[in-house]
Scaffold this active site. Structure first.
Site, mmCIF file in Angstrom:
data_model
loop_
_atom_site.group_PDB
_atom_site.id
_atom_site.type_symbol
_atom_site.label_atom_id
_atom_site.label_comp_id
_atom_site.label_asym_id
_atom_site.label_seq_id
_atom_site.Cartn_x
_atom_site.Cartn_y
_atom_site.Cartn_z
ATOM 1 C CE1 TYR A 127 -1.213 1.865 3.173
ATOM 2 C CE2 TYR A 127 0.912 2.629 3.562
ATOM 3 C CZ TYR A 127 0.010 1.862 4.119
ATOM 4 O OH TYR A 127 -0.122 1.149 5.351
ATOM 5 C CG ASP A 180 2.248 10.902 3.173
ATOM 6 O OD1 ASP A 180 3.370 11.129 3.231
ATOM 7 O OD2 ASP A 180 1.422 9.868 3.306
ATOM 8 C CE LYS A 223 8.162 4.677 4.139
ATOM 9 N NZ LYS A 223 7.955 3.504 4.658
HETATM 10 N N1 HOZ Z 1 4.593 0.920 4.044
HETATM 11 C C1 HOZ Z 1 5.396 0.075 3.314
HETATM 12 C C2 HOZ Z 1 5.374 0.034 1.852
HETATM 13 N N2 HOZ Z 1 4.973 1.124 1.420
HETATM 14 C C3 HOZ Z 1 5.624 -1.133 4.375
HETATM 15 C C4 HOZ Z 1 5.300 -2.522 3.560
HETATM 16 C C5 HOZ Z 1 5.361 -3.598 4.529
HETATM 17 O O1 HOZ Z 1 6.261 -3.797 5.066
HETATM 18 O O2 HOZ Z 1 4.146 -4.277 4.367
#
Ligand code: HOZ
Length: 422
Positions: free
Chosen positions: A142, A237, A265
């Protein structure tokens, strides 16, 4: 009905799913999400006065624990000078110098506002620099929600059953080629079938959005070699691993150097910040020195920079923090391994438990986990005061504010809960 449940009912009337980001809606585990009122150290406190040992840590930024006094002080001080100028500031220079010094192999950095933005910009840079359109990503990785990365995506997209998001045009999706994590042959085949068309390979050097999945020995170096042979760029990433696995992130931890690296982050210390970085030769292709356009009114925001600078300063001045969080991450992972035959993947302060006895090394093996069991596990942990990711395809994060007593208590609860659900 408790206050969290009441708030959720109100929220669902005014926000899609009652949330501003999907995983926190608890769809994967059932029940109403706990609405969080405050947090300190390793604890979060909900609107109903319950407290939890937190292993989400705002999905990674809270490496020093919540509401760290030094960071709060830096932020408060910056606020007194104004919230945003839309103009160059000294804080941005300090931040860039600090990040470059910490990471080593980068010589220029551009601050943006989120990991998604960092990835989107890094991909544009790779395409602009190479003059090629296609990119390779891995199933289950992701990289935020920019269109080209919502193909076989992990995290909420996988949890939600929509790894190929609607709304992404066919034209965009066709330029995203999918390989399998830990499978170098799948990458080689894509290069063979798309000769001189691939701009870059983007990878989470430790995947943390299909649960934690570790790169096997040789995988990252193999990607490095394949990219070099094909004159394509390698993008790490490091939105999750950056400044977490080591000060120099996964690149330092695994000793493999990408061409471009993305951050989010931790680099913002809890404020909305992302960044991408590379050599001077690459970065000078970005506007205003080059022709790859990228801009942002709030980029390098002074409050966000104050939080980020303080966080990176603490991490660079106190290397013992890494020893501590990695030691506690290992204690937790080893402890869980002793009480279950289920797969436990761990590196540094990141870990995941999968409800499968199969080895988990890619998206398909991650999906062998029993998701109903994860939901039961999550809810029982929550009832016992432990807050974990409300979805299987995420990571557990250990912070420097966790203590050995927290780890001992967590292991006791896990042992009890696993007996109840197995
Ligand atoms: N990108 C985060 C999880 N890997 C956020 C998840 C969320 O708050 O929906």
């Amino acid at each position: 009905m408790d206050k969290s449940a009441q708030l959720f009912e109100r929220a669902k009337k005014v926000m899609p799913g009652g949330v501003n980001s999907p995983v926190r809606a608890f769809n994967a585990v059932g029940g109403a999400p706990r609405f969080i009122k405050s947090a300190k150290g390793a604890r979060i406190f909900d609107e109903d006065g319950r407290q939890y040992i937190d292993y989400v840590g705002s999905w990674g930024p809270m490496i020093l624990g919540h509401a760290n006094d030094e960071i709060l002080e830096a932020v408060k001080k910056a606020c007194d000078n104004g919230l945003s100028f839309g103009a160059a500031t000294e804080a941005e220079v300090i931040m860039a110098e600090l990040a470059i010094k910490s990471v080593g192999f980068i010589s220029m950095i551009r601050m943006v506002n989120s990991g998604t933005e960092a990835v989107m910009s890094a991909l544009r840079l790779a395409r602009g620099y190479t003059g090629r359109n296609k990119i390779i990503k891995f199933e289950g990785c992701y990289h935020g929600h920019c269109d080209s990365m919502l193909v076989k995506a992990g995290s909420g997209a996988l949890t939600n059953g929509s790894p190929n998001s609607k709304g992404v045009s066919e034209g965009t999706a066709k330029d995203t080629l999918i390989a399998q994590y830990n499978d170098l042959d799948s990458v080689r085949t894509l290069f063979e079938n798309n000769k001189d068309e691939i701009a870059c390979v983007i990878v989470e050097p430790t995947a943390a959005n299909m649960g934690v999945v570790l790169a096997k020995p040789g995988f990252l170096q193999g990607l490095r070699d394949i990219c070099t042979q094909n004159k394509a760029l390698l993008i790490f990433d490091e939105v999750i691993t950056g400044f977490r696995l080591a000060l120099g992130g996964a690149a330092e931890y695994f000793g493999v150097q990408p061409d471009i690296v993305t951050y989010g982050k931790i680099i913002g210390g809890g404020m909305p910040v992302g960044a991408y970085a590379a050599s001077r030769e690459l970065m000078e292709n970005i506007t205003p020195t080059g022709q790859v356009y990228q801009a942002g009114t709030l980029s390098g925001n002074p409050i966000a920079m104050a939080a980020g600078i303080k966080t990176l300063s603490i991490l660079s001045e106190r290397p013992e923090i890494y020893e501590n969080i990695n030691r506690m991450g290992k204690r937790l992972a080893d402890g869980i391994k002793q009480i279950t035959k289920n797969a436990v993947n761990h590196t540094g302060s990141l870990l995941s438990v999968f409800f499968t006895e199969n080895e988990v090394y890619d998206c398909k093996t991650a999906q062998t986990s029993d998701l109903n069991k994860y939901a039961k596990f999550f809810n029982k942990m929550l009832d016992n005061g432990i807050y974990m990711a409300p979805a299987q395809f995420e990571a557990m994060f250990v912070s420097n504010a966790h203590t050995d007593d927290d780890i001992d208590y967590t292991l006791e609860v896990i042992e009890k809960v696993l007996k109840e659900i197995e």
